[in-house]
Write a protein that holds these residues in place. Structure first.
Motif, PDB file in Angstrom:
ATOM      1  N   ASN A   1       0.814  -1.229   0.000  1.00 27.33           N
ATOM      2  CA  ASN A   1       0.000   0.000   0.000  1.00 27.33           C
ATOM      3  C   ASN A   1       0.836   1.263   0.000  1.00 27.33           C
ATOM      4  OD1 ASN A   1      -2.474  -1.274  -0.020  1.00 27.33           O
ATOM      5  ND2 ASN A   1      -2.487  -1.544   2.205  1.00 27.33           N
ATOM      6  N   ARG A   2       2.159   1.133   0.028  1.00 28.94           N
ATOM      7  CA  ARG A   2       2.998   2.323   0.092  1.00 28.94           C
ATOM      8  C   ARG A   2       2.830   3.218  -1.130  1.00 28.94           C
ATOM      9  NH1 ARG A   2       8.705  -0.088   1.269  1.00 28.94           N
ATOM     10  NH2 ARG A   2       7.755  -1.756   0.075  1.00 28.94           N
ATOM     11  N   LYS A   3       2.487   2.671  -2.262  1.00 29.13           N
ATOM     12  CA  LYS A   3       2.331   3.485  -3.463  1.00 29.13           C
ATOM     13  C   LYS A   3       1.141   4.425  -3.361  1.00 29.13           C
ATOM     14  CE  LYS A   3       4.563   0.277  -6.594  1.00 29.13           C
ATOM     15  NZ  LYS A   3       4.439  -0.549  -7.768  1.00 29.13           N
ATOM     16  N   ASN A   4       0.170   4.084  -2.540  1.00 25.24           N
ATOM     17  CA  ASN A   4      -1.022   4.910  -2.394  1.00 25.24           C
ATOM     18  C   ASN A   4      -0.899   5.939  -1.282  1.00 25.24           C
ATOM     19  OD1 ASN A   4      -2.270   3.494  -4.432  1.00 25.24           O
ATOM     20  ND2 ASN A   4      -3.117   1.971  -3.047  1.00 25.24           N
ATOM     21  N   ARG A   5       0.189   5.906  -0.551  1.00 23.32           N
ATOM     22  CA  ARG A   5       0.375   6.838   0.556  1.00 23.32           C
ATOM     23  C   ARG A   5       1.080   8.097   0.080  1.00 23.32           C
ATOM     24  NH1 ARG A   5       2.508   2.836   5.293  1.00 23.32           N
ATOM     25  NH2 ARG A   5       0.598   1.618   5.470  1.00 23.32           N
ATOM     26  N   ILE A   6       0.710   9.190   0.714  1.00 17.49           N
ATOM     27  CA  ILE A   6       1.373  10.451   0.426  1.00 17.49           C
ATOM     28  C   ILE A   6       2.639  10.523   1.279  1.00 17.49           C
ATOM     29  CG2 ILE A   6       0.015  11.704   2.145  1.00 17.49           C
ATOM     30  CD1 ILE A   6       0.106  14.130   0.245  1.00 17.49           C
ATOM     31  N   HIS A   7       3.681  11.051   0.717  1.00 20.67           N
ATOM     32  CA  HIS A   7       4.941  11.205   1.444  1.00 20.67           C
ATOM     33  C   HIS A   7       4.684  12.102   2.665  1.00 20.67           C
ATOM     34  CE1 HIS A   7       9.049  12.440   2.337  1.00 20.67           C
ATOM     35  NE2 HIS A   7       9.449  11.387   1.628  1.00 20.67           N
ATOM     36  N   PRO A   8       5.270  11.775   3.810  1.00 17.85           N
ATOM     37  CA  PRO A   8       5.007  12.562   5.024  1.00 17.85           C
ATOM     38  C   PRO A   8       5.336  14.048   4.873  1.00 17.85           C
ATOM     39  CG  PRO A   8       6.258  10.582   5.566  1.00 17.85           C
ATOM     40  CD  PRO A   8       6.127  10.623   4.080  1.00 17.85           C
TER      41      PRO A   8
ATOM     42  N   PHE B   1       2.534  15.629   2.909  1.00 12.48           N
ATOM     43  CA  PHE B   1       1.362  15.787   3.768  1.00 12.48           C
ATOM     44  C   PHE B   1       1.521  17.005   4.675  1.00 12.48           C
ATOM     45  CE2 PHE B   1      -0.840  15.021   7.801  1.00 12.48           C
ATOM     46  CZ  PHE B   1      -2.145  14.910   7.347  1.00 12.48           C
TER      47      PHE B   1
END
Length: 189
Positions: free
Chosen positions: A8-15, A18
């Motif tokens: 799921n890392r590809k769907n997360r926004i970089h901290p 954010f």
């Protein structure tokens, strides 16, 4: 039994992205409050209309052009065209400095018109709104200085596009914010 794991890392926004977006939201709320207060206060008896300095118009063109050069720099970085990236980062930095210089010239024009800080509420609001925007642009110029120095540093090789994406997002934001403020001040003064 085989277990399928989904990354799921590809769907997360970089901290960092954010955090930048949270900051942008906060800045938007601050300027929304300031422009709302400007609208409410302009009905005061001592409200004075004023002409915007011509330097503010020139600085708008400079800011728009600097957004284009930074967009091109990000594109060059992603393509690993480092020579082009360096020159475009330097061009963006120079344009950012020119924007700040034109804002100083604009404030000088206001003072020459007799519109000094502390004399009228309308002028005070102008100084606060444009001054706060200038402070945010100055912060962006400082980051552009750091990014330009890193671009020309041959010892450090970082190929992460995140820092360039962050400054690009922020710089485009302050550019759009400036255009909003200029249109607001033209229409509401």
């Amino acid at each position: 039994m085989n277990t399928v794991m989904i990354d799921n890392r590809k769907n997360r926004i970089h901290p960092h992205k954010f955090t930048l977006w949270v900051g942008i939201g906060s800045i938007l709320m601050m300027f929304a409050g300031l422009t709302s207060a400007y609208i409410v206060k302009r009905n005061m008896a001592n409200w004075e209309s004023f002409d915007l300095p011509s330097a503010f118009w020139y600085s708008t063109a400079v800011m728009a052009f600097s957004s284009v050069t930074l967009w091109m720099a990000l594109k060059a970085f992603r393509e690993r065209a480092m020579g082009k990236y360096r020159s475009l980062m330097l061009a963006t930095l120079i344009l950012g400095i020119v924007f700040v210089a034109l804002q100083v010239v604009g404030f000088s024009e206001l003072v020459q018109q007799g519109l000094a800080l502390g004399r009228k509420s309308s002028v005070d609001f102008l100084y606060v709104i444009v001054g706060l925007h200038g402070a945010h642009v100055l912060g962006g110029v400082i980051v552009l200085i750091v990014m330009s120095l890193k671009a020309f540093n041959t010892k450090v090789r970082s190929y992460s596009s995140v820092p360039v994406e962050l400054i690009s997002t922020y710089w485009h934001f302050v550019g759009i914010l400036w255009i909003y403020l200029l249109v607001f001040l033209v229409m509401i003064r």
